[in-house]
Motif scaffolding. Structure first.
Motif, PDB file in Angstrom:
ATOM      1  N   GLN A   1      -4.590 -38.945  21.332  1.00  0.00           N
ATOM      2  CA  GLN A   1      -5.104 -37.907  21.919  1.00  0.00           C
ATOM      3  C   GLN A   1      -4.768 -37.311  23.078  1.00  0.00           C
ATOM      4  OE1 GLN A   1      -9.467 -38.685  22.629  1.00  0.00           O
ATOM      5  NE2 GLN A   1      -9.862 -36.954  24.034  1.00  0.00           N
ATOM      6  N   HIS A   2      -4.278 -38.082  24.058  1.00  0.00           N
ATOM      7  CA  HIS A   2      -3.287 -37.717  25.198  1.00  0.00           C
ATOM      8  C   HIS A   2      -1.841 -38.087  24.639  1.00  0.00           C
ATOM      9  CE1 HIS A   2      -6.640 -37.484  28.462  1.00  0.00           C
ATOM     10  NE2 HIS A   2      -6.569 -36.256  27.471  1.00  0.00           N
ATOM     11  N   TYR A   3      -0.988 -37.355  24.737  1.00  0.00           N
ATOM     12  CA  TYR A   3       0.342 -37.355  24.332  1.00  0.00           C
ATOM     13  C   TYR A   3       1.475 -37.188  25.359  1.00  0.00           C
ATOM     14  CZ  TYR A   3      -1.313 -32.737  23.801  1.00  0.00           C
ATOM     15  OH  TYR A   3      -1.650 -31.353  24.109  1.00  0.00           O
ATOM     16  N   ASP A   4       1.212 -36.322  26.622  1.00  0.00           N
ATOM     17  CA  ASP A   4       2.321 -36.002  27.219  1.00  0.00           C
ATOM     18  C   ASP A   4       2.742 -37.349  28.228  1.00  0.00           C
ATOM     19  OD1 ASP A   4       1.826 -33.381  26.941  1.00  0.00           O
ATOM     20  OD2 ASP A   4       0.850 -33.073  28.801  1.00  0.00           O
TER      21      ASP A   4
ATOM     22  N   SER B   1      -4.233 -32.538  20.470  1.00  0.00           N
ATOM     23  CA  SER B   1      -5.164 -31.942  20.841  1.00  0.00           C
ATOM     24  C   SER B   1      -5.919 -30.981  19.640  1.00  0.00           C
ATOM     25  CB  SER B   1      -4.946 -30.838  21.998  1.00  0.00           C
ATOM     26  OG  SER B   1      -4.349 -31.664  22.931  1.00  0.00           O
TER      27      SER B   1
ATOM     28  N   VAL C   1     -14.434 -41.452  25.217  1.00  0.00           N
ATOM     29  CA  VAL C   1     -13.709 -40.234  24.819  1.00  0.00           C
ATOM     30  C   VAL C   1     -13.853 -39.850  23.392  1.00  0.00           C
ATOM     31  CG1 VAL C   1     -12.136 -40.491  26.826  1.00  0.00           C
ATOM     32  CG2 VAL C   1     -11.441 -41.271  24.694  1.00  0.00           C
ATOM     33  N   ASN C   2     -13.181 -38.980  22.706  1.00  0.00           N
ATOM     34  CA  ASN C   2     -13.505 -38.719  21.269  1.00  0.00           C
ATOM     35  C   ASN C   2     -12.940 -39.780  20.444  1.00  0.00           C
ATOM     36  OD1 ASN C   2     -14.835 -36.339  21.737  1.00  0.00           O
ATOM     37  ND2 ASN C   2     -13.180 -34.846  21.577  1.00  0.00           N
TER      38      ASN C   2
ATOM     39  N   GLU D   1     -19.045 -36.400  26.383  1.00  0.00           N
ATOM     40  CA  GLU D   1     -18.829 -37.837  26.724  1.00  0.00           C
ATOM     41  C   GLU D   1     -20.385 -38.586  26.432  1.00  0.00           C
ATOM     42  OE1 GLU D   1     -17.729 -35.435  28.663  1.00  0.00           O
ATOM     43  OE2 GLU D   1     -15.572 -35.824  28.737  1.00  0.00           O
TER      44      GLU D   1
ATOM     45  N   HIS E   1     -11.674 -31.279  35.965  1.00  0.00           N
ATOM     46  CA  HIS E   1     -11.288 -31.125  34.582  1.00  0.00           C
ATOM     47  C   HIS E   1     -12.293 -30.829  33.596  1.00  0.00           C
ATOM     48  CE1 HIS E   1     -11.944 -35.498  33.950  1.00  0.00           C
ATOM     49  NE2 HIS E   1     -12.004 -35.255  32.940  1.00  0.00           N
TER      50      HIS E   1
ATOM     51  N   HIS F   1      -4.877 -31.527  35.819  1.00  0.00           N
ATOM     52  CA  HIS F   1      -4.977 -32.075  34.437  1.00  0.00           C
ATOM     53  C   HIS F   1      -4.543 -30.684  33.624  1.00  0.00           C
ATOM     54  CE1 HIS F   1      -7.211 -32.817  30.824  1.00  0.00           C
ATOM     55  NE2 HIS F   1      -7.307 -34.117  31.152  1.00  0.00           N
ATOM     56  N   PRO F   2      -3.805 -31.152  32.555  1.00  0.00           N
ATOM     57  CA  PRO F   2      -3.430 -29.984  31.510  1.00  0.00           C
ATOM     58  C   PRO F   2      -4.611 -29.137  31.020  1.00  0.00           C
ATOM     59  CG  PRO F   2      -2.898 -32.243  30.732  1.00  0.00           C
ATOM     60  CD  PRO F   2      -3.536 -32.446  31.909  1.00  0.00           C
ATOM     61  N   ARG F   3      -5.625 -29.682  30.790  1.00  0.00           N
ATOM     62  CA  ARG F   3      -6.657 -28.484  30.623  1.00  0.00           C
ATOM     63  C   ARG F   3      -7.124 -27.462  31.549  1.00  0.00           C
ATOM     64  NH1 ARG F   3     -11.194 -29.960  27.618  1.00  0.00           N
ATOM     65  NH2 ARG F   3     -12.866 -28.509  27.528  1.00  0.00           N
TER      66      ARG F   3
HETATM   67  C1  UD1 Z   1     -10.518 -36.143  27.746  1.00  0.00           C
HETATM   68  C2  UD1 Z   1     -11.942 -36.897  27.514  1.00  0.00           C
HETATM   69  C3  UD1 Z   1     -12.623 -36.995  29.051  1.00  0.00           C
HETATM   70  C4  UD1 Z   1     -11.595 -37.758  30.007  1.00  0.00           C
HETATM   71  C5  UD1 Z   1     -10.356 -36.836  29.941  1.00  0.00           C
HETATM   72  C6  UD1 Z   1      -9.436 -37.448  31.053  1.00  0.00           C
HETATM   73  C7  UD1 Z   1     -13.087 -36.306  25.614  1.00  0.00           C
HETATM   74  C8  UD1 Z   1     -14.175 -35.582  24.719  1.00  0.00           C
HETATM   75  N1  UD1 Z   1     -12.873 -36.016  26.896  1.00  0.00           N
HETATM   76  O1  UD1 Z   1     -10.798 -34.889  28.130  1.00  0.00           O
HETATM   77  O2  UD1 Z   1     -13.685 -37.778  28.880  1.00  0.00           O
HETATM   78  O3  UD1 Z   1     -12.285 -37.772  31.165  1.00  0.00           O
HETATM   79  O4  UD1 Z   1      -9.845 -37.133  28.500  1.00  0.00           O
HETATM   80  O5  UD1 Z   1      -8.213 -37.000  31.011  1.00  0.00           O
HETATM   81  O6  UD1 Z   1     -12.538 -37.032  24.740  1.00  0.00           O
HETATM   82  N2  UD1 Z   1      -3.619 -31.792  26.996  1.00  0.00           N
HETATM   83  C9  UD1 Z   1      -2.231 -31.984  27.098  1.00  0.00           C
HETATM   84  N3  UD1 Z   1      -1.625 -32.900  27.107  1.00  0.00           N
HETATM   85  C10 UD1 Z   1      -2.120 -34.162  26.989  1.00  0.00           C
HETATM   86  C11 UD1 Z   1      -3.684 -34.072  26.718  1.00  0.00           C
HETATM   87  C12 UD1 Z   1      -4.258 -33.133  26.906  1.00  0.00           C
HETATM   88  O7  UD1 Z   1      -1.555 -30.861  27.344  1.00  0.00           O
HETATM   89  O8  UD1 Z   1      -1.539 -35.181  26.937  1.00  0.00           O
HETATM   90  C13 UD1 Z   1      -4.360 -30.649  26.949  1.00  0.00           C
HETATM   91  C14 UD1 Z   1      -4.535 -29.803  26.034  1.00  0.00           C
HETATM   92  O9  UD1 Z   1      -4.497 -28.595  25.899  1.00  0.00           O
HETATM   93  C15 UD1 Z   1      -5.984 -30.165  25.385  1.00  0.00           C
HETATM   94  C16 UD1 Z   1      -6.476 -30.464  26.639  1.00  0.00           C
HETATM   95  O10 UD1 Z   1      -5.701 -30.642  27.648  1.00  0.00           O
HETATM   96  O11 UD1 Z   1      -6.487 -29.244  24.456  1.00  0.00           O
HETATM   97  C17 UD1 Z   1      -7.758 -31.273  26.690  1.00  0.00           C
HETATM   98  O12 UD1 Z   1      -7.383 -32.240  26.127  1.00  0.00           O
HETATM   99  P1  UD1 Z   1      -8.736 -33.437  25.401  1.00  0.00           P
HETATM  100  O13 UD1 Z   1      -8.192 -34.754  25.119  1.00  0.00           O
HETATM  101  O14 UD1 Z   1      -9.216 -32.625  24.135  1.00  0.00           O
HETATM  102  O15 UD1 Z   1      -9.657 -33.464  26.404  1.00  0.00           O
HETATM  103  P2  UD1 Z   1      -9.799 -34.054  28.050  1.00  0.00           P
HETATM  104  O16 UD1 Z   1     -10.095 -32.652  28.950  1.00  0.00           O
HETATM  105  O17 UD1 Z   1      -8.320 -34.612  28.425  1.00  0.00           O
END
Ligand code: UD1
Length: 365
Positions: free
Chosen positions: A37-40, A64, A96-97, A129, A204, A236-238
């Motif tokens: 889910q997180h990959y960076d 994502s 998280v998801n 969440e 974020h 945060h990237p988001r």
């Molecule tokens: C997720 C969790 C949140 C947690 C947060 C911590 C869910 C619903 N949410 O939210 O509870 O507080 O992680 O960081 O699971 N992205 C990158 N690189 C990455 C990861 C994400 O660029 O390594 C970007 C992408 O554009 C992605 C966006 O961040 O669409 C959101 O990532 P996502 O994992 O969907 O949710 P978070 O907002 O990180």
């Protein structure tokens, strides 16, 4: 006994590390799956290196996507993994998801499920969440609770008492284990900041960053504050992509940087004058560190951090944020009392509880 643990997103890593460590001392056969889910690298790999987590046995690479697609991708990939390995227990953490997806697959495969950080409730179903927490808790056989409100919430939802185990806070285990190392590195120096003379900001939550008008107002308020006290803002990237999409101009006084590795962020938090955040975990970490925290949300699923800790809710109201900061700067802020069992031994308690559960289950077969 074979235990399969699942991680996916940044806040999972510091919760699982102490538990996997403790389970290893019990001689448990362990498998670690990373959903991706997180990959960076700076949202994931660096945490594995710093926390001493074992390299994942399998990386699902879901990446994502929308909530449904991301959840479905984890479920589809994990179903085969569970069928192949048939662990005695699946272990998930947080909200998280990836956590919810894994819980659903384990439950349907009739594999017992344990949830680290069970029972937390914001009572706000607009938070993704919160939906994840409710689903995971109701599917879990072993519920590991960090604070008293968790037990109360679970009992009120009809979850059997004998499934609930108050064990303390695994994230605090990681914090205690790594704090000295984090401080030795003096990470504030690289940002040309002095201890206790800066604020640290994270932002974020969809409710704060997805609406351009809300994001603009928040950044304006924080921009004003940063004229009084330097504010360091690891983005945060988001949030970065929402800022880019909305074409917002950031206040020049905010000091931006990318997401920080665990040790750097921990050191920065520990020596901040104050922390502004909409994260869940940071509310707990600042209480453990006794650093004043203003939470930029109207609710918290971690009430102990407000009742006993150094955290206060200020929502998104510029006046409340401003007043909170002034109170902290005037030294008018209560010291944190440490919540029960936030003592660095939660992982050991979880491992001992799992061992007991395994021996009870095999005896009753
Ligand atoms: C997720 C969790 C949140 C947690 C947060 C911590 C869910 C619903 N949410 O939210 O509870 O507080 O992680 O960081 O699971 N992205 C990158 N690189 C990455 C990861 C994400 O660029 O390594 C970007 C992408 O554009 C992605 C966006 O961040 O669409 C959101 O990532 P996502 O994992 O969907 O949710 P978070 O907002 O990180």
């Amino acid at each position: 006994m074979k235990i399969l643990s699942i991680v996916g997103a940044r806040p999972n890593f510091m919760k699982l590390a102490p538990v996997m460590d403790a389970l290893a001392t019990h001689g448990v056969d362990q498998l670690l799956i990373h959903t991706g889910q997180h990959y960076d690298a700076n949202m994931s790999k660096v945490f594995f290196d710093e926390l001493g987590l074992p390299k994942p046995d399998l990386y699902l690479g879901v990446g994502s996507a929308s909530h449904a697609r991301q959840t479905a991708a984890v479920m589809t990939a994990l179903e085969d993994v569970l069928a192949e390995h048939r662990p005695n227990l699946v272990l998930v953490a947080g909200d998280v998801n990836s956590t919810m997806a894994a819980a659903l697959v384990a439950a349907k495969a009739c594999i017992p499920l344990a949830h680290i950080e069970a029972g937390l409730r914001s009572f706000d179903r607009t938070m993704p969440e919160e939906v994840n927490r409710v689903v995971v808790d109701h599917l879990s056989d072993l519920l590991f609770v960090t604070e008293e409100s968790g037990t109360r919430n679970l009992l009120e939802e009809g979850i059997a008492k004998d499934r609930i185990h108050v064990v303390g806070n695994c994230m605090v285990d990681s914090l205690k284990r790594h704090l000295d190392r984090a401080l030795e590195a003096a990470p504030w120096e690289a940002f040309e900041l002095n201890p206790r003379q800066y604020a640290l900001l994270t932002l974020h939550r969809p409710s704060n960053v997805d609406d351009p008008a809300a994001l603009r107002q928040m950044l304006e308020t924080l921009g004003e504050l940063s004229q009084q006290l330097p504010i360091l803002f690891p983005v945060h990237p988001r949030t970065r992509s929402r800022i880019a999409d909305s074409g917002l101009e950031l206040p020049a006084t905010l000091q931006l940087c990318g997401p920080q590795p665990y040790l750097i962020f921990l050191g920065l938090m520990a020596r901040a004058r104050l922390v502004l955040t909409d994260s869940g975990g940071i509310q707990e970490e600042t209480t453990a560190l006794d650093v004043p925290c203003l939470t930029l949300r109207w609710n918290t699923e971690r009430p102990v951090t407000v009742e006993q800790g150094s955290n206060r809710l200020v929502g998104t109201d510029p006046k409340a944020i401003h007043e909170g900061c002034q109170a902290i700067l005037a030294g008018n802020w209560p010291s944190a009392r440490q919540p029960p069992l936030w003592d660095g031994k939660a992982g050991q308690r979880i491992a001992a509880t799992i061992e007991q559960w395994a021996s009870d289950t095999s005896a009753s077969r």
